[in-house]
Motif scaffolding. Structure first.
Motif, mmCIF file in Angstrom:
data_model
loop_
_atom_site.group_PDB
_atom_site.id
_atom_site.type_symbol
_atom_site.label_atom_id
_atom_site.label_comp_id
_atom_site.label_asym_id
_atom_site.label_seq_id
_atom_site.Cartn_x
_atom_site.Cartn_y
_atom_site.Cartn_z
ATOM 1 N N ASN A 202 4.343 12.590 -8.397
ATOM 2 C CA ASN A 202 5.752 12.673 -8.037
ATOM 3 C C ASN A 202 6.584 11.651 -8.792
ATOM 4 O O ASN A 202 7.656 11.967 -9.318
ATOM 5 N N LEU A 203 6.094 10.426 -8.869
ATOM 6 C CA LEU A 203 6.820 9.363 -9.558
ATOM 7 C C LEU A 203 6.593 9.418 -11.063
ATOM 8 O O LEU A 203 7.517 9.207 -11.854
ATOM 9 N N GLY B 34 3.418 9.322 5.352
ATOM 10 C CA GLY B 34 2.443 9.407 6.434
ATOM 11 C C GLY B 34 1.385 8.328 6.342
ATOM 12 O O GLY B 34 0.905 7.828 7.374
ATOM 13 N N GLU B 35 0.997 7.937 5.123
ATOM 14 C CA GLU B 35 0.016 6.865 4.941
ATOM 15 C C GLU B 35 0.606 5.517 5.349
ATOM 16 O O GLU B 35 -0.102 4.650 5.873
ATOM 17 N N VAL B 36 1.899 5.335 5.118
ATOM 18 C CA VAL B 36 2.564 4.100 5.541
ATOM 19 C C VAL B 36 2.628 4.039 7.059
ATOM 20 O O VAL B 36 2.242 3.037 7.684
ATOM 21 N N ALA C 57 4.922 15.480 7.208
ATOM 22 C CA ALA C 57 3.759 16.310 6.900
ATOM 23 C C ALA C 57 4.024 17.183 5.682
ATOM 24 O O ALA C 57 3.155 17.357 4.816
ATOM 25 N N TYR C 58 5.222 17.739 5.607
ATOM 26 C CA TYR C 58 5.569 18.601 4.478
ATOM 27 C C TYR C 58 5.552 17.802 3.171
ATOM 28 O O TYR C 58 5.060 18.286 2.138
ATOM 29 N N ALA C 59 6.085 16.597 3.200
ATOM 30 C CA ALA C 59 6.126 15.763 1.994
ATOM 31 C C ALA C 59 4.724 15.478 1.481
ATOM 32 O O ALA C 59 4.486 15.479 0.266
ATOM 33 N N ALA C 60 3.792 15.227 2.387
ATOM 34 C CA ALA C 60 2.411 14.946 1.984
ATOM 35 C C ALA C 60 1.782 16.153 1.307
ATOM 36 O O ALA C 60 0.975 16.005 0.376
ATOM 37 N N GLU C 61 2.147 17.339 1.747
ATOM 38 C CA GLU C 61 1.573 18.567 1.194
ATOM 39 C C GLU C 61 2.296 19.037 -0.066
ATOM 40 O O GLU C 61 1.801 19.918 -0.782
ATOM 41 N N HIS C 62 3.475 18.470 -0.330
ATOM 42 C CA HIS C 62 4.279 18.876 -1.487
ATOM 43 C C HIS C 62 4.656 17.620 -2.278
ATOM 44 O O HIS C 62 5.803 17.181 -2.294
ATOM 45 N N SER C 63 3.646 17.055 -2.918
ATOM 46 C CA SER C 63 3.817 15.777 -3.611
ATOM 47 C C SER C 63 3.806 15.922 -5.123
ATOM 48 O O SER C 63 3.668 14.943 -5.840
ATOM 49 N N GLY C 64 3.941 17.150 -5.595
ATOM 50 C CA GLY C 64 3.854 17.390 -7.017
ATOM 51 C C GLY C 64 5.131 17.040 -7.763
ATOM 52 O O GLY C 64 6.109 16.539 -7.185
ATOM 53 N N PRO C 65 5.142 17.309 -9.069
ATOM 54 C CA PRO C 65 6.309 16.998 -9.886
ATOM 55 C C PRO C 65 7.565 17.693 -9.386
ATOM 56 O O PRO C 65 7.564 18.896 -9.133
ATOM 57 N N PHE C 66 8.608 16.902 -9.206
ATOM 58 C CA PHE C 66 9.941 17.414 -8.887
ATOM 59 C C PHE C 66 10.003 18.134 -7.550
ATOM 60 O O PHE C 66 10.905 18.933 -7.316
#
Length: 374
Positions: A181-182, A42-44, A343-352
């Motif tokens: 995430n990385l 989303g930032e991109v 939107a979901y990816a931005a809210e779920h950016s934690g490990p794995f």
């Protein structure tokens, strides 16, 4: 075919009909089965990260797919093969310093921008054109859960950084940004490669506890305080011996002081690999002390993405089960729900946590046991 198109920065992606990709010698046409949606996508697309994408463009960084057509220079790939499509496209006319573009995502310099004009569109589409050398066969087992295997796009990056630093079996690694995430990928990949100990600093205690629970005593979590000297001392103590290598994977929002504190834990003759985004959006420079680097014979190396051979290596680690995909939490979205996926990816950016787009109907991630799939 249908694709999700970035028409302009700041606008939602538009799902619409676009021309099918065409190929000649040197390319393959792949039906896209699954592609990861980056937490910062989303930032991109909003323009905050100032990536050199040129709309209109089909974005997306690599993916799992099935080959529909290959050129005459392909001697082993076959129509129907399940493959990983590496987005790191290199120019073919300079073996020493090739220009690079991340297909459908970013590029480096003037040459990379020219290459991006040629390999313009990425994986948020039913089909995509990929250079033949960027297509890597996957094991048959990947066909049972291709959405989960789309995580190669994350693990290949951290694997490339660990290769660049020459991580050896039994060595102690410090992962700066381990709770992201990385960074969490780097923890898992390093332990799969045989690291003896991984120091994992971070500000989120819950995530540090999760890492410790998953990886056991080889993982040494450190809760950061924000004070550079205090944190450096705590990280060094947690290593319980020399830190052989540091890999930095912090995002652009992180202050340079956090990267510097981590880097300066490395031992004499140690290695520091920089792969994160610190300073990309302004802010202080890393400013490692010249005398410290020189007198301690420190190797500091930048690494963008990974060499081609890293794709083969990471696929082998996954195929063997040495690097496990089963515990990852995967949530799949169809092409029409691409903006929901972002939107979901931005809210779920934690490990794995993996957010996956499945452009071809009927390829969503099947439910996984124990709640590992969303």
């Amino acid at each position: 075919m249908r694709a999700a198109v970035l028409t302009r920065f700041g606008a939602p992606l538009a799902v619409r009909e676009v021309p099918d990709p065409e190929t000649g010698g040197g390319d393959a046409i792949v039906e896209v089965v699954a592609t990861c949606v980056a937490p910062y996508a989303g930032e991109v697309f909003g323009g905050e990260r100032r990536y050199p994408l040129v709309p209109p463009v089909v974005p997306g960084i690599g993916g799992v797919g099935r080959i529909l057509r290959v050129g005459p220079d392909a001697t082993k790939l076959r129509v129907g093969d399940l493959v990983w499509c590496d987005p790191t496209v290199r120019s073919r006319d300079d073996a020493l310093t090739p220009d690079i573009t991340l297909q459908g995502w970013s590029s480096r310099g003037e040459g990379g921008a020219r290459l991006a004009e040629h390999m313009h569109d990425g994986a948020f589409a039913e089909r995509m054109r990929v250079p033949t050398e960027n297509v890597f066969p996957l094991p048959a087992a990947a066909g049972d859960d291709p959405a989960r295997w789309a995580a190669i796009s994350v693990h290949a990056i951290s694997y490339g950084g660990l290769l660049a630093g020459g991580l050896g079996a039994g060595e102690t690694l410090l992962v700066s940004g381990a709770t992201g995430n990385l960074g969490s990928s780097a923890v898992a990949v390093a332990l799969a490669m045989g690291a003896g100990r991984v120091v994992a600093p971070g500000r989120n205690k819950a995530v540090l506890d999760l890492l410790a629970d998953r990886f056991g005593p080889r993982l040494r979590p450190i809760l950061l305080t924000g004070d550079e000297s205090t944190d450096r001392a705590a990280m060094s103590a947690a290593a319980d011996g020399p830190v052989d290598m540091v890999i930095d994977l912090l995002p652009p929002s992180a202050p340079a002081s956090v990267s510097r504190a981590a880097a300066m834990t490395v031992r004499e003759y140690g290695r520091v690999v920089l792969m994160g985004g610190v300073g990309m959006l302004g802010g202080d420079d890393l400013a490692l002390p010249y005398p410290w680097i020189m007198r301690n014979s420190i190797t500091v190396r930048g690494q963008w993405m990974y060499p081609r051979a890293a794709n083969v290596g990471i696929i082998r680690l996954l195929a063997s089960g040495t690097l496990a995909l089963a515990p990852e939490r995967v949530r799949s979205f169809g092409l029409d729900a691409v903006n929901e996926a972002i939107a979901y990816a931005a809210e779920h950016s934690g490990p794995f946590d993996r957010t996956v787009l499945t452009p071809t109907p009927g390829t969503a991630c099947p439910p996984a046991p124990h709640g590992t799939s969303g």
